[in-house]
Design an enzyme around this catalytic site. Structure first.
Site, PDB file in Angstrom:
ATOM      1  N   CYS A 115     -15.119   3.385  -0.609  1.00 40.97           N
ATOM      2  CA  CYS A 115     -14.580   3.604   0.737  1.00 40.97           C
ATOM      3  C   CYS A 115     -14.366   5.111   0.878  1.00 40.97           C
ATOM      4  CB  CYS A 115     -13.287   2.830   0.941  1.00 40.97           C
ATOM      5  SG  CYS A 115     -11.999   3.355  -0.160  1.00 40.97           S
ATOM      6  N   ARG A 120     -14.122   2.918  -5.788  1.00 41.97           N
ATOM      7  CA  ARG A 120     -13.027   1.967  -6.044  1.00 41.97           C
ATOM      8  C   ARG A 120     -13.440   0.998  -7.153  1.00 41.97           C
ATOM      9  NH1 ARG A 120      -9.491   2.183  -1.688  1.00 41.97           N
ATOM     10  NH2 ARG A 120      -7.930   1.354  -3.099  1.00 41.97           N
ATOM     11  N   ARG A 398      -5.061  -1.385  10.504  1.00 38.12           N
ATOM     12  CA  ARG A 398      -5.146  -2.061   9.208  1.00 38.12           C
ATOM     13  C   ARG A 398      -3.803  -2.021   8.488  1.00 38.12           C
ATOM     14  NH1 ARG A 398      -8.553   0.461   5.177  1.00 38.12           N
ATOM     15  NH2 ARG A 398      -7.290  -0.962   3.980  1.00 38.12           N
TER      16      ARG A 398
END
Ligand code: EPZ
Length: 419
Positions: A115, A120, A398
């Site tokens: 991301c 990640r 989010r």
């Protein structure tokens, strides 16, 4: 896609009620998969990441009900494959691996992509699962874990960038139903890990040491349902403290845990603000002029990486030289180029943002990129002269519950426009 328009230069005054923690609610909702009984989770924030997690639980076969901030989950029967079309939207969905492995002894989840804040990986999660007796297979963009049985083990979660928060959560959730004792060395110490351990213990788990770097889990045969209220969101709380700092005025936040905010409040005191209060109520206002600061993000209880972008926005107009070094996600600087479009004087030197304080920022159209970088642009817009227009605000939705509404109630000239 909505955009947010801010007309800067208006001090903020008033009180904000802080929501439940996103980064605590997500693993706790995943942990409800560990029992057939109903679980009731309170103070669950209304966020798109939480919505995605509830969709995943439903796809896995759980009955999910939500009534404002209270979520009830009953996972009588569960499937062990998390659907790609939802998992791809949220990295934190990786934390269903642990409870599915713990309960079903198998799980398949699509690999989280990278991301904007950087790669990640989940190698530490998988190291933990293998130590507990699981076979791990990565194929076709999915990771599958399978174990005839799970046994206790001693596991270190030390990685190149320190420990792993969701990795600690995942291994803990897989170990609670394993045979024997599991010791997690170099565990994450974040309050959200402690909150998950407290919830698991309410379900009948036997976990000690959460909040320290060594967590001990005595495996039990089964877990039962439980009720739990999620801790306050320390990153939302910190974001509003910086909003009060950057815009001027006097902002109070309530229903917060002071101990969770110590590193941030120390930084704000050091750069010229009064931050104080009692009984979960914290107030910030200027206490002299804004001062430059040098800080480095660290695992908890150090300065949180999730507040790094917001601090860059605040320090952009601190006279002199400041610096912010990112030791958790060295690429987490998507906000820098956008802040520079607003007049900030920041140069990146490896994982350090070197900031030369400018007299003012000027409003501009800017692009949100990741959750916290987007929040930093909103904060900069509160100060900047003129109009700031932030596109792709779905990033903000989010992780922040009604951020624009809450700032508007404090006196910010901010509006959300549907485009
Ligand atoms: C959690 O992410 C948070 N997300 C992040 O908050 C937060 O920034 C991060 O912890 C660090 O505090 C949730 O809790 C949902 P990590 P997590 O595993 O657990 C490396 C936000 O804005 N690493 O602690 O995914 C990794 O690359 C979000 O709310 C490995 O090398 O982060 C990173 O450099 C963003 N191998 C460092 O460790 C692994 O197996 C810390 O990552 C796992 C991680």
């Amino acid at each position: 896609m909505d955009k947010i328009i801010i007309h800067g230069g208006h001090p903020l005054t008033g009180t904000v009620k802080i929501s439940g923690s996103k980064n605590s609610a997500l693993p706790i909702l995943a942990a409800t998969l560990l029992t057939k009984d109903p679980c009731v989770i309170q103070r669950v924030p209304d966020l798109s990441d939480v919505h995605y997690m509830l969709q995943i639980l439903a796809h896995l076969g759980a009955e999910v009900e939500r009534a404002s901030g209270v979520v009830t989950v009953k996972a009588e029967e569960v499937k062990s494959v998390a659907p790609y079309e939802i998992v791809r939207k949220m990295r934190a969905s990786i934390c269903v691996l642990g409870p599915l492995l713990g309960r079903e002894k198998e799980a398949t989840v699509s690999l989280p992509g990278g991301c904007v804040i950087g790669d990640r990986p989940i190698d530490l999660h998988l190291r933990g699962f293998e130590a507990l007796g699981a076979a791990v297979r990565v194929h076709g963009g999915n990771v599958k874990v399978l174990a005839p049985s799970l046994h206790g083990a001693t596991i270190s979660l030390k990685g190149k960038f320190g420990t792993t928060v969701l990795g600690t959560d995942n291994v803990m959730m897989a170990a609670v139903l394993a045979d024997g004792t599991t010791i997690i060395e170099d565990a994450a110490r974040e309050p959200e890990v402690v909150d998950l351990a407290n919830f698991l213990n309410k379900m009948g788990a036997q976990i000690t040491g959460a909040g320290s770097s060594q967590i001990v889990i005595e495996g039990v045969k089964e877990l039962h349902g439980a009720e739990h209220e999620v801790i306050p969101d320390r990153i939302e709380a910190g974001t509003f403290l910086i909003a009060g700092a950057i815009a001027g005025g006097k902002v109070t936040i309530n229903r917060v845990r002071f101990d969770h905010l110590a590193a941030l409040t120390d930084a704000l005191l050091a750069c010229g603000f009064y931050v104080g209060g009692a009984n979960g109520v914290l107030t910030i206002h200027a206490n002299g002029s804004l001062k430059s600061l040098h800080l480095k993000t660290q695992p908890y209880p150090g300065f949180p990486t999730d507040m790094q972008a917001q601090m860059c926005a605040l320090l952009a107009t601190a006279p002199g030289e400041s610096s912010v070094t990112e030791s958790i996600f060295p690429q987490r600087f998507m906000h820098i180029s956008e802040l520079k479009r607003m007049g900030a004087a920041i140069e990146l030197d490896g994982a350090t943002a070197k900031i030369r304080g400018v007299d003012s920022l000027s409003g501009a159209p800017v692009m949100a990129s990741d959750l916290r970088a987007s929040a930093a642009l909103v904060l900069a817009g509160l100060l900047a002269e003129g109009k700031t227009e932030i596109n792709r605000v779905y990033h903000i939705d989010r992780g922040y519950e009604m951020l624009d509404d809450k700032l508007g109630e404090l006196g910010a000239h901010i509006e959300r426009v549907k485009v």
